[in-house]
Design an enzyme around this catalytic site. Structure first.
Site, mmCIF file in Angstrom:
data_model
loop_
_atom_site.group_PDB
_atom_site.id
_atom_site.type_symbol
_atom_site.label_atom_id
_atom_site.label_comp_id
_atom_site.label_asym_id
_atom_site.label_seq_id
_atom_site.Cartn_x
_atom_site.Cartn_y
_atom_site.Cartn_z
ATOM 1 N N GLY A 72 38.460 54.302 -51.523
ATOM 2 C CA GLY A 72 38.665 53.389 -52.638
ATOM 3 C C GLY A 72 37.401 53.234 -53.457
ATOM 4 O O GLY A 72 36.539 54.113 -53.468
ATOM 5 N N CYS A 73 37.299 52.117 -54.130
ATOM 6 C CA CYS A 73 36.150 51.835 -54.997
ATOM 7 C C CYS A 73 34.850 51.917 -54.214
ATOM 8 O O CYS A 73 34.708 51.294 -53.167
ATOM 9 C CB CYS A 73 36.317 50.441 -55.599
ATOM 10 S SG CYS A 73 34.892 49.906 -56.559
ATOM 11 N N PHE A 74 33.890 52.660 -54.740
ATOM 12 C CA PHE A 74 32.636 52.818 -53.999
ATOM 13 C C PHE A 74 31.841 51.539 -53.891
ATOM 14 O O PHE A 74 30.989 51.403 -53.024
ATOM 15 C CB PHE A 74 31.780 53.976 -54.489
ATOM 16 C CG PHE A 74 31.534 54.122 -55.972
ATOM 17 C CD1 PHE A 74 31.416 53.055 -56.831
ATOM 18 C CD2 PHE A 74 31.389 55.398 -56.502
ATOM 19 C CE1 PHE A 74 31.172 53.218 -58.184
ATOM 20 C CE2 PHE A 74 31.133 55.586 -57.858
ATOM 21 C CZ PHE A 74 31.034 54.491 -58.695
ATOM 22 N N TRP A 75 32.106 50.541 -54.732
ATOM 23 C CA TRP A 75 31.416 49.256 -54.580
ATOM 24 C C TRP A 75 31.731 48.645 -53.226
ATOM 25 O O TRP A 75 30.860 48.141 -52.533
ATOM 26 C CB TRP A 75 31.819 48.274 -55.666
ATOM 27 C CG TRP A 75 31.498 48.669 -57.071
ATOM 28 C CD1 TRP A 75 30.649 49.654 -57.498
ATOM 29 C CD2 TRP A 75 32.028 48.078 -58.249
ATOM 30 N NE1 TRP A 75 30.622 49.708 -58.862
ATOM 31 C CE2 TRP A 75 31.464 48.749 -59.357
ATOM 32 C CE3 TRP A 75 32.928 47.047 -58.485
ATOM 33 C CZ2 TRP A 75 31.770 48.415 -60.680
ATOM 34 C CZ3 TRP A 75 33.240 46.707 -59.791
ATOM 35 C CH2 TRP A 75 32.650 47.388 -60.870
ATOM 36 N N CYS A 76 33.015 48.676 -52.855
ATOM 37 C CA CYS A 76 33.424 48.125 -51.552
ATOM 38 C C CYS A 76 32.875 48.960 -50.404
ATOM 39 O O CYS A 76 32.301 48.423 -49.459
ATOM 40 C CB CYS A 76 34.947 48.091 -51.443
ATOM 41 S SG CYS A 76 35.753 46.868 -52.482
#
Length: 191
Positions: A32-36
């Protein structure tokens, strides 16, 4: 006179000490989102660095605008540097399975699209074997087949600077408060 070369060697050794051997290893994956994903692994003991980026596609020099618009075959990923004496690659994979629904290959809620698909990019044959064993164990927990893309890492492209340490730099961002932090709280970091 014979002592002079020994003195020079001793002085050089003192002036240029041997570099400490780097025993770190790397793992590259997306869920998923690389921030998470960056946030999850920054909280795992033994991980020394996590860098957000792009991999798994064929286009050179991808950008966030192109990847997030689905104009490339790349995935948002992180590259993890870790100390194998403190955390195993297998443990990194255990955390990976906890971070998303592994039978959904369309992305990781709330982010969907091929650029958010779960992916494991192995660096060598040992990682490839560890992934196969980990997937076999994880598959036993599900009635549907795992949807994780597995392939050799061809190249890792570092994402733009504003994506690095996004959660740390933007703790009040709505995505951070409503998605990243709640997901982090669901991960079991105990062994």
């Amino acid at each position: 006179m014979k002592k002079f070369p020994l003195l020079i060697i001793a002085l050089l050794a003192f002036a240029f000490p041997a570099q400490a051997q780097d025993n770190s290893a790397k793992a590259t994956l997306g869920a998923g989102c690389f921030w998470c994903v960056e946030l999850f692994y920054e909280n795992l003991e033994g991980v020394t660095d996590v860098v957000s980026g792009y991999a798994g596609g064929s286009e050179p020099d991808p950008t966030y605008d192109a990847v997030s618009a689905g104009k490339t075959t790349h995935v948002e990923v992180v590259q993890i540097t870790y100390d194998p004496a403190k955390v195993s690659y297998e443990r990194i994979l255990e955390i990976f399975w906890q971070t998303h629904d592994p039978v959904n290959g369309k992305g990781v809620a709330p982010d969907f699209g091929p650029h958010y698909r779960p992916i494991l990019l192995y660096h060598d044959d040992a990682q490839k074997a560890a992934i196969a064993a980990s997937m076999a164990a994880e598959q036993k927990k599900h009635s549907r087949p795992l949807a994780t893309d597995v392939r050799a890492l061809d190249r890792f492209y570092i994402a733009e600077e504003y994506h690095q340490d996004f959660v740390k730099k933007n703790p009040n961002h709505p995505y951070v408060r409503n998605v990243a932090i709640p997901k982090l709280k669901k991960i079991d970091f105990s062994e």
